[in-house]
Scaffold this motif. Structure first.
Motif, mmCIF file in Angstrom:
data_model
loop_
_atom_site.group_PDB
_atom_site.id
_atom_site.type_symbol
_atom_site.label_atom_id
_atom_site.label_comp_id
_atom_site.label_asym_id
_atom_site.label_seq_id
_atom_site.Cartn_x
_atom_site.Cartn_y
_atom_site.Cartn_z
ATOM 1 N N THR A 172 0.841 -1.199 0.000
ATOM 2 C CA THR A 172 0.000 0.000 0.000
ATOM 3 C C THR A 172 0.871 1.241 0.000
ATOM 4 O O THR A 172 1.900 1.294 0.676
ATOM 5 N N ARG A 173 0.453 2.246 -0.774
ATOM 6 C CA ARG A 173 1.132 3.537 -0.753
ATOM 7 C C ARG A 173 0.092 4.642 -0.807
ATOM 8 O O ARG A 173 -0.749 4.700 -1.714
ATOM 9 N N ARG A 174 0.137 5.518 0.191
ATOM 10 C CA ARG A 174 -0.781 6.651 0.255
ATOM 11 C C ARG A 174 -0.014 7.958 0.114
ATOM 12 O O ARG A 174 1.103 8.086 0.615
ATOM 13 N N ASP B 77 -4.320 12.226 1.275
ATOM 14 C CA ASP B 77 -5.631 11.581 1.324
ATOM 15 C C ASP B 77 -5.900 10.705 0.105
ATOM 16 O O ASP B 77 -7.006 10.210 -0.085
ATOM 17 N N THR C 175 -4.932 7.280 -2.050
ATOM 18 C CA THR C 175 -4.277 5.976 -2.007
ATOM 19 C C THR C 175 -3.938 5.559 -3.430
ATOM 20 O O THR C 175 -4.831 5.286 -4.239
ATOM 21 N N GLU D 220 -3.261 0.014 -3.177
ATOM 22 C CA GLU D 220 -3.923 -0.423 -1.945
ATOM 23 C C GLU D 220 -3.979 -1.942 -1.839
ATOM 24 O O GLU D 220 -4.549 -2.616 -2.701
ATOM 25 N N ASP D 221 -3.341 -2.454 -0.803
ATOM 26 C CA ASP D 221 -3.437 -3.871 -0.430
ATOM 27 C C ASP D 221 -3.175 -4.791 -1.628
ATOM 28 O O ASP D 221 -3.906 -5.739 -1.872
ATOM 29 N N THR E 164 3.674 2.653 2.227
ATOM 30 C CA THR E 164 3.053 3.053 3.489
ATOM 31 C C THR E 164 2.893 1.836 4.398
ATOM 32 O O THR E 164 3.082 1.918 5.614
#
Length: 314
Positions: free
Chosen positions: A10-12, A15, A17, A20-21, A56
């Motif tokens: 995951t990398r954000r 606010d 993303t 994700e996963d 992240t």
């Protein structure tokens, strides 16, 4: 272990993303395509794999080593991220020799990579005279200097004309045949379908599909394109086929598209004949990879509209 694995990666960015996963296990085989609409997080994923951006959360390995320690595998990777940058006034050879010296690589590699990318004979010309396609070839040559096991190319056909795309596509196929694994990101599905063995489809950072291209194409299904001898019979033919349980859609030119396999052509023809309609066209059609992509993501891969969120996660 695969050439690349990820687990909950995951990398954000504030606010937004970008990835994700994401959980993957990519085989060490041929050309692997990484595709998705603009802003799907493809470039962010590549930057994490190259150690340019820290995740992240989650983890990943490249060539069996954790991305937390990129120094352990980067010497086995060649990468071309965005447009290659060279000194325009210097020749292709001079640019590559400079890069080889900076990396402590033998000068003989310059001749070897120029041969691989097909620039031998043009290598003493200044880069400013090169077409976009030739510059992309030179960028790939630079990525090949360390003789990598894994080659990572981010949108290598971006901005190229049709002839340049064909050039790069042929080069990717040659590199795969030489025993390397090539990971190439793109939103040009036709090119991916033509050259890739394995495909990863992402949409806003989420994994949509990971597997062989051939398996994905099976989802495209098969259709028969048909047309009656007389155009005024089109509506009657459509109703007749629908009554018999066939899924029918009207296409351009008054033709009908029927969801059916090629071996069902005779049944379609008999149905039309039973209604007193003669067919002038009955052609098997296979759905394209782009059709499947649109079904899976709800987004045309080459769409030019980009939302504000998409711009922030490229």
């Amino acid at each position: 272990m695969g050439v690349i694995t990820t687990a909950g990666l995951t990398r954000r960015f504030s606010d937004v993303t970008a990835v994700e996963d994401l959980t993957l296990d990519l085989p060490e085989t041929g050309v692997i395509g990484l595709v998705g609409p603009n802003g799907s997080g493809k470039s962010t994923l590549i930057r994490m794999l190259l150690g340019l951006v820290a995740p992240t959360s989650g983890s990943a390995t490249v060539l069996g080593e954790s991305i937390a320690r990129p120094g352990r595998y980067l010497d086995q990777i060649g990468a071309l991220v965005e447009s290659p940058a060279f000194v325009a006034g210097l020749s292709a050879r001079a640019n590559l020799l400079s890069l080889a010296r900076l990396r402590g690589l033998p000068g003989r590699r310059v001749d070897e990579v120029l041969q691989v990318v097909g620039l031998t004979g043009r290598d003493r010309e200044p880069v400013k005279r090169f077409s976009l396609g030739m510059k992309q070839r030179l960028g790939i040559a630079a990525a090949l200097l360390p003789d990598p096991r894994l080659l990572v190319l981010d949108e290598p056909t971006n901005g190229l004309d049709p002839s340049g795309i064909v050039e790069v596509r042929g080069l990717l196929a040659d590199l795969a045949r030489s025993g390397r694994t090539v990971l190439v990101s793109s939103h040009l599905l036709a090119e991916i379908e033509a050259v890739c063995d394995y495909l990863v489809v992402v949409r806003f950072g989420h994994l949509v599909y990971s597997g062989p291209v051939t398996d994905l194409l099976l989802r495209a299904g098969h259709r028969l394109e048909i047309a009656p001898e007389h155009d005024h019979d089109t509506c009657a033919l459509r109703s007749l086929l629908a009554e018999q349980g066939w899924q029918v859609e009207e296409t351009v030119g008054g033709r009908l598209s029927v969801v059916a396999e090629e071996h069902q052509s005779s049944a379609i023809n008999r149905t039309a004949t039973s209604g007193g309609i003669t067919l002038r066209l009955l052609t098997p059609m296979r759905g394209s990879l782009e059709d499947v992509f649109l079904q899976m993501t709800g987004h045309a891969p080459s769409a030019t509209h980009v939302t504000a969120a998409e711009k922030r996660v490229r």
